[in-house]
Design an enzyme around this catalytic site. Structure first.
Site, PDB file in Angstrom:
ATOM      1  N   ASN A 215       0.831  -1.202   0.000  1.00  0.00           N
ATOM      2  CA  ASN A 215       0.000   0.000   0.000  1.00  0.00           C
ATOM      3  C   ASN A 215       0.864   1.249   0.000  1.00  0.00           C
ATOM      4  OD1 ASN A 215       0.880  -0.571   2.685  1.00  0.00           O
ATOM      5  ND2 ASN A 215      -0.602   0.923   3.436  1.00  0.00           N
ATOM      6  N   LEU A 216       0.254   2.350   0.299  1.00  0.00           N
ATOM      7  CA  LEU A 216       0.948   3.635   0.304  1.00  0.00           C
ATOM      8  C   LEU A 216       2.096   3.687   1.298  1.00  0.00           C
ATOM      9  CD1 LEU A 216       0.943   6.607  -0.659  1.00  0.00           C
ATOM     10  CD2 LEU A 216      -0.617   7.086   1.213  1.00  0.00           C
ATOM     11  N   CYS A 217       1.966   2.977   2.415  1.00  0.00           N
ATOM     12  CA  CYS A 217       2.985   3.052   3.468  1.00  0.00           C
ATOM     13  C   CYS A 217       3.715   1.734   3.679  1.00  0.00           C
ATOM     14  CB  CYS A 217       2.346   3.515   4.780  1.00  0.00           C
ATOM     15  SG  CYS A 217       1.469   5.088   4.638  1.00  0.00           S
ATOM     16  N   THR A 218       3.516   0.781   2.802  1.00  0.00           N
ATOM     17  CA  THR A 218       4.255  -0.486   2.694  1.00  0.00           C
ATOM     18  C   THR A 218       4.056  -1.444   3.864  1.00  0.00           C
ATOM     19  OG1 THR A 218       6.415   0.139   3.699  1.00  0.00           O
ATOM     20  CG2 THR A 218       6.068   0.741   1.390  1.00  0.00           C
ATOM     21  N   GLU A 219       2.961  -1.293   4.636  1.00  0.00           N
ATOM     22  CA  GLU A 219       2.740  -2.248   5.726  1.00  0.00           C
ATOM     23  C   GLU A 219       1.667  -3.276   5.401  1.00  0.00           C
ATOM     24  OE1 GLU A 219      -0.353   0.913   6.853  1.00  0.00           O
ATOM     25  OE2 GLU A 219       1.483   0.705   5.690  1.00  0.00           O
TER      26      GLU A 219
END
Length: 936
Positions: free
Chosen positions: A579-583
Site C-alpha cells: 500500500n501507500l505506506c508499505t505495511e
C-alpha cells in the site's frame, strides 16, 4: 567561527539607509495582504516584509562583515530566508490577522537555524536578548496600559482581565513548573485596543505555545486554553472544567441532533440511548491532551457547520464509538466500551475511521490495493477507482506490472504501446485533483516488478530533470523485487527485462515457481522466441535503484517472495504489491481490490512499573487488543465501499491491520537505547505479545461470529502460523535467511485452537506509520526512533514546538535543565551529541534518528517481522549515505527476511558540513512528505 554579538554600533547605519544594500535586492512574496503587526507599545501597523530582509541582513553583517553581506551568495540566502519567514507567518494566518513583533523575530531565528546559519542565528539571539534587557530596565508603570477594549459582535466592551487570568490558572492547575502569571504576561504582549474577543482567546494559546520549549507541560497548558476556546465555540458560553462533567451529559444529544440536521451524521445515531451514553462521557479525559494533539483534532477532525465546530473531544470519541457499534446487539454497552478505549488513548483508530465513523459516508478504511489490467478499459477503470477510493480518505497502492511495456504490439490496432509511464502521469494528476475529502493531500503509490521492461524509466519518475510528461512529482513509487533478482545481485549475474504481454505468467508466480518460469523465459529469449527484452547486469540495475532511492526518495524497496511465501492467503491469490505506506500485504487481482482497516495500540500506555523496572502489562494489553480487534472487525461490515471490487474482497477475507505506536517512548521510559541488544529484544517481545493476542482475539471473534469465508485452505487452517512460514522462506531461498526464531508464548496451544475454531480475519497485524494519530495521543510515531529532542514541526495545522518531555525530566533530575540547555538544544538541532555536560549514557538513550545506526532499525524490524502476518512501515535513517552503505543496508533487510521497507531518509548535503566538535550535524531530512514525522 566565533559568534559575534550584534551591537548598536554594528547596526547604526542601517543597511538600507547606507545605500550598500536595499530591499529591492530581494524578491519578496506577495501573499501577505491582511497581516498586521502588534508593536511592543501595542500599536498596530501594517506588515512590511522588507523589514525582515533588513533585519536578517544586519545579522549577517555582524558575522560576515560588509564584504560578506555584499556577496551574491548572502543576498540570495537573505532573500530565501525572508521568503520562508513570510511563508510561515501567512501559513499560520492565511486569512490575515495580527502577529506580534516577537513572533516575527522568533520566525527569523528559526529560519536562520534551519538554514544552517548557526553563527548568524546566535548573533541574532544575543542581539534580541540584549535589547529585551534594555526594554525591561526602561519600562515604568506609566508604560503599562491600564485597560483595553475588546470587540464582541461589533460592540466594544472592557477586557475582563480577571476572568482571563482565572482561565490561565485553571489551565495550569495540577501541572508542575508552569506559571499562570507568566502565561498572562505573555498574552498581554499580544493584545491591543479593539482586539476581537476570539483573538484574545487565541492569544492565550499562542502565549503558552511559546513557552513549550522551556517546559514541556506548557503543551498541556496550551491544550487546555484551546479547550476553553473550543467550549466557547461549541456551547456558546464559557464553561470551566468543573462544570463540564454535567455539561457533557447534555451536550452529546445536542451534538447528535445538530449533526443529523446538518446532514453530517448518520440518522441511526439518534436511536441510541443518548442520555446513557452522555452520562458515560468522562470530562477529565479532556485534560490528557497535549497542544499538538488537540489542535490537530480541532483543525482536521472535529465536525463543523459553516466553519463552527459542533464537536467536543469526548463527544468526538463517542461519535466514533457509536459509528463502530451500529450493528452490535447491545449497542450502548459496546459503544461505551469502544469510547473508553479510545478516550483513554490506549488505542486509536486510523484517520479515515476518526474522520468518518458515524457520518453519512462511513468510509473507514485506510488502505486500498489494486491491480491494473492490460487493456484500455481496465487502465482507465483503475484510474477512476483511484479517484473514488481517494475521495473519502483512502490511501492507494496500485500494481501496474500487467500493463505491457513501451513498444509492445497492440493486437487490436496493430500499433505499438506507449508503455506504463504515460498512464502513471494520469494517476499522478488524479491524486492531485482528488484530495482526501478536502482534509489532506491525495496519496498513491505505484508498484512495478523489476523485471518489467519499463522498469528503468519507472526509476526516473521522481527526477526533477527530463521530459515533464514522463515525470510524476506527486505520487510515490515502489519496486517489487524477487528473491531471484537478489540472488543474481549476490552472484553478480545478468538480469533480463521483459514486457508482460510476452511473459504473462510471471505476474502471478512467486518463489521457486517464479524462478523456474523466469529462467524458462530467458531461455526462450536467447532462442529468439521472445523478441522484446533487454539484458542488464543485476548489480547495475540494483545500483541504479539505490541511486534513485538516495536522490529522489523512490522507489521504495519491497520484497515480493517474502510477502507471498509468508502470506496466510496463498490459496486464494497473489500479493502483487503493498500500500501507500508499505505495511499492507494482501492479495489483489483484476476482480478484487484489497482493503485494510487500521488502528494502533499505544504501547507506552501498557507499561507498568514493578520493583523499579518498567515492563509491558500483558493482561492490560490483551484486554485492549480484544476490544480493538472487535472494533476493526466491525469496520468491515459498516464501511462505505466506493467500488464493488473493494466490498467483495473485504467481506470475503475480512483483513484488518492492528499496529502499535510509541515504541521509542517505551525504550526511553525503560532506560534503553534504541541502538542496543536490549531494544531489539523488546521489539521482539512486544511484537510477539501484540500478534499473539491479535490472532487469539480473531479466533474468539470467529467463535462468536463465524470464520471468514476463505478460511478453508489457508495457512491458518493448516496450522501454519507466521513464525512457521520462516521455514518456507528459508527453504525457497536455499538457506539465505538470517533471522532469530525464538519464542516465549504458548504458540502450540494457539495453533491448535485456530485449526479447530478458525479465524475471523484473514490478516490481523500491520504496523502503520501512525504519524497523525500519534500526534493526537501524544506519543512517538509507530516504531520510529525519535527524530529530534527539540524541533519545530510543520503540518497542515501550523507550526508546533515539540520537545522530548522524557529528556527534560531526566535533565531536571541531573540539574541540567536551564536556559542554556534550551539554547544548546536549539543550536544543535535537538541533538545531545555535542553538549559536553550531558552524561554519555543519557546521550545514548536519547540519540536521534540519524545518530542511530540503521542496522539497529533493521534488526529490530526483523524481530517484529517474524510474528507479523502482514508487514511494517520501516523508515531507514542514514547520515552521510554512500552507495556501499545503502547496498549493505538493503541486502541486510533482504537477508533478515523483511517484507518491505519505506522511506530512506538521508541528511541534506549542507547538513553534513558540521561535525561533532564545536558544531553538530543539522538534522535536516532530504525528503519532504506529508506523512514524514521530520517534515510535518
Amino acid at each position: 567561527m566565533q559568534a559575534t554579538a550584534v551591537s548598536s554600533s554594528n547596526l547604526r547605519p542601517g543597511i538600507a539607509e547606507s545605500g550598500v544594500l536595499t530591499t529591492t535586492d530581494y524578491p519578496l512574496p506577495l501573499a501577505y495582504s491582511g497581516l498586521e503587526v502588534i508593536r511592543r507599545n501595542r500599536s498596530v501597523v501594517a506588515f512590511q516584509p522588507e523589514k525582515i530582509a533588513i533585519a536578517i541582513t544586519k545579522a549577517f553583517l555582524a558575522v560576515e562583515g560588509q564584504h560578506g553581506v555584499n556577496s551574491s551568495r548572502i543576498r540570495e540566502q537573505v532573500a530565501q530566508l525572508t521568503a520562508s519567514v513570510v511563508e510561515a507567518l501567512t501559513r499560520r494566518l492565511p486569512g490575515g490577522g495580527t502577529v506580534h513583533i516577537e513572533d516575527i523575530q522568533d520566525q527569523v531565528e528559526l529560519a536562520l537555524m534551519r538554514s544552517g546559519a548557526h553563527d548568524v542565528a546566535r548573533a541574532y539571539v544575543l542581539y534580541r536578548e540584549k535589547h529585551a534587557e534594555q526594554r525591561t530596565a526602561e519600562t515604568s508603570a506609566a508604560d503599562i496600559v491600564p485597560s483595553l477594549q475588546v470587540e464582541v459582535d461589533g460592540q466594544r466592551q472592557p477586557l475582563e482581565s480577571l476572568a482571563l487570568q482565572d482561565v490561565c490558572r485553571e489551565a495550569c492547575a495540577g501541572l508542575t513548573d508552569v506559571d499562570a502569571e507568566l502565561v498572562w504576561t505573555q498574552t498581554r504582549q499580544n493584545l491591543y485596543d479593539g482586539i476581537p474577543l476570539t483573538a484574545v482567546r487565541q492569544a492565550l494559546v499562542l502565549a503558552a505555545r511559546t513557552l513549550i520549549e522551556r517546559e514541556p507541560d506548557y503543551a498541556k497548558v496550551a491544550a487546555r486554553l484551546l479547550l476553553s476556546h473550543l467550549r466557547l465555540e461549541v456551547l456558546g458560553l464559557a464553561v470551566n472544567q468543573a462544570a463540564m462533567a454535567e455539561r457533557y451529559a447534555d451536550s452529546l444529544g445536542e451534538f447528535i441532533a445538530a449533526g443529523i440536521a446538518a446532514e453530517l451524521l448518520d440518522p441511526r445515531l439518534k436511536d441510541f440511548d443518548l442520555p446513557r451514553l452522555g452520562q458515560a462521557l468522562l470530562a477529565e479525559r479532556d485534560l490528557q491532551f497535549d497542544y499538538l494533539g488537540l489542535q490537530t483534532l480541532y483543525d482536521r477532525y472535529f465536525l463543523h457547520i459553516d466553519g463552527r465546530r459542533i464537536e467536543l473531544p469526548q463527544c468526538f470519541f463517542m461519535r466514533v464509538a457509536m459509528g463502530l457499534a451500529l450493528n452490535e446487539i447491545d449497542r450502548e454497552a459496546r459503544a461505551i466500551e469502544f469510547y473508553r478505549l479510545l478516550s483513554s488513548f490506549d488505542f486509536m483508530c486510523s484517520t479515515p475511521t476518526l474522520f468518518n465513523s458515524g457520518t453519512r459516508h462511513p468510509q473507514l478504511s485506510s488502505c486500498y490495493l489494486t491491480t491494473v489490467s492490460d487493456d484500455l478499459d481496465g487502465i482507465y477503470q483503475g484510474i477512476k477507482e483511484n479517484a473514488l477510493l481517494q475521495k473519502y480518505a483512502g490511501g492507494l497502492g496500485n500494481d501496474w506490472t500487467p500493463v505491457r511495456a513501451l513498444g509492445s504490439r497492440i493486437k487490436g490496432t496493430n500499433g505499438h504501446s506507449q508503455g506504463v509511464i504515460p498512464f502513471l502521469k494520469v494517476v499522478n494528476d488524479t491524486a492531485v485533483a482528488v484530495n482526501q475529502g478536502g482534509k489532506r493531500k491525495g496519496a498513491v503509490c505505484a508498484y512495478l516488478e523489476n523485471w518489467h521492461l519499463d522498469f528503468e524509466e519507472f526509476l526516473d519518475l521522481r527526477k526533477n530533470t527530463g521530459d515533464e510528461r514522463r515525470r510524476c512529482h506527486d505520487m510515490n513509487t515502489a519496486a517489487w523485487v524477487s528473491d531471484l533478482f537478489m540472488q543474481r545481485v549476490e552472484e553478480n549475474g545478468q538480469w533480463t527485462l521483459f514486457s508482460p504481454v510476452d511473459v504473462p505468467d510471471l505476474h502471478d508466480k512467486f518463489g521457486p515457481d517464479f524462478a523456474a518460469a523466469y529462467v524458462h523465459h530467458e531461455a526462450k529469449a536467447e532462442r529468439g522466441e521472445i523478441r522484446q527484452y533487454k539484458q542488464i547486469g543485476a548489480v547495475q540495475l540494483w545500483r541504479k535503484m539505490l541511486t534513485m532511492l538516495f536522490e529522489t526518495g523512490h522507489p521504495w524497496i519491497t520484497f515480493k517472495d517474502a510477502c507471498n511465501l509468508r502470506s496466510p492467503q496463498q490459496h486464494v491469490g497473489v500479493v502483487h504489491g503493498s500500500n501507500l505506506c508499505t505495511e499492507i500485504t494482501l492479495n489483489t487481482s483484476a476482480d478484487e481490490t484489497a482493503v485494510c482497516n487500521l488502528g494502533s495500540v499505544n504501547l507506552p500506555a501498557h507499561l507498568s512499573e514493578r520493583d523499579g523496572n518498567w515492563q509491558l502489562d500483558a493482561d492490560k494489553l490483551q484486554r485492549t487488543i480484544n476490544t480493538a480487534m472487535r472494533m476493526l472487525d466491525n469496520v468491515i461490515d459498516i464501511n462505505f465501499y466506493a467500488t464493488p471490487k473493494a466490498r467483495n474482497a473485504n467481506l470475503r477475507h475480512r483483513p484488518v491491520g492492528l499496529g502499535l505506536m510509541g515504541f521509542a517512548d517505551c525504550l526511553q521510559r525503560m532506560g534503553l537505547a534504541y541502538a542496543s541488544d536490549e531494544a531489539v529484544t523488546f521489539a521482539d517481545r512486544s511484537a510477539e505479545l501484540l500478534c499473539y493476542y491479535a490472532y487469539q482475539a480473531s479466533t474468539e471473534l470467529a467463535e462468536q461470529r463465524g470464520r471468514y469465508s476463505s478460511f478453508t485452505g489457508s495457512l491458518w487452517q493448516q496450522g501454519v502460523l507466521p513464525l512457521d512460514t520462516l521455514d518456507s522462506l528459508a527453504e525457497a531461498r536455499g538457506g539465505l535467511l538470517e533471522t532469530d526464531r525464538g519464542a516465549h508464548l504458548d504458540w502450540d496451544r494457539l495453533r491448535q485452537r485456530i485449526s479447530q475454531i478458525g479465524m475471523r480475519n484473514s490478516n490481523c497485524v500491520a504496523i502503520a506509520p501512525t504519524a497523525t494519530i500519534a500526534n493526537i495521543v501524544g506519543v512517538s510515531a509507530s516504531i520510529e526512533p525519535i527524530y529530534q529532542n527539540l524541533y519545530v514541526k510543520s503540518n497542515l495545522s501550523g507550526e508546533f514546538t515539540v520537545v522530548n518531555a522524557a529528556l527534560v525530566r531526566e535533565l531536571k533530575a541531573l540539574d541540567l535543565w536551564d536556559e542554556v540547555m534550551v539554547a544548546d538544544l536549539k543550536y544543535f538541532d535537538g541533538s545531545l551529541a555535542a553538549i559536553e555536560r550531558i552524561p554519555e549514557p543519557t546521550k545514548a538513550r536519547y540519540a536521534t534518528a540519524f545518530e542511530v545506526e540503521a542496522d539497529w532499525l533493521i534488526e529490530a524490524a526483523a524481530r517484529r517481522q517474524k510474528w507479523i502476518d502482514q508487514s511494517q512501515s520501516l523508515n531507514l535513517y542514514v547520515a552521510g549515505a554512500s552507495g556501499k552503505q545503502l547496498d549493505h543496508l538493503y541486502r541486510l533487510a533482504w537477508r533478515r527476511g523483511l517484507k518491505t521497507t519505506y522511506y530512506l531518509r538521508t541528511l541534506a548535503a549542507t547538513a553534513m558540513e558540521k561535525t561533532a566538535g564545536d558544531d553538530a550535524p543539522t538534522r535536516a531530512c532530504s525528503i519532504t512528505d506529508p506523512d514524514c514525522e521530520a517534515c510535518q
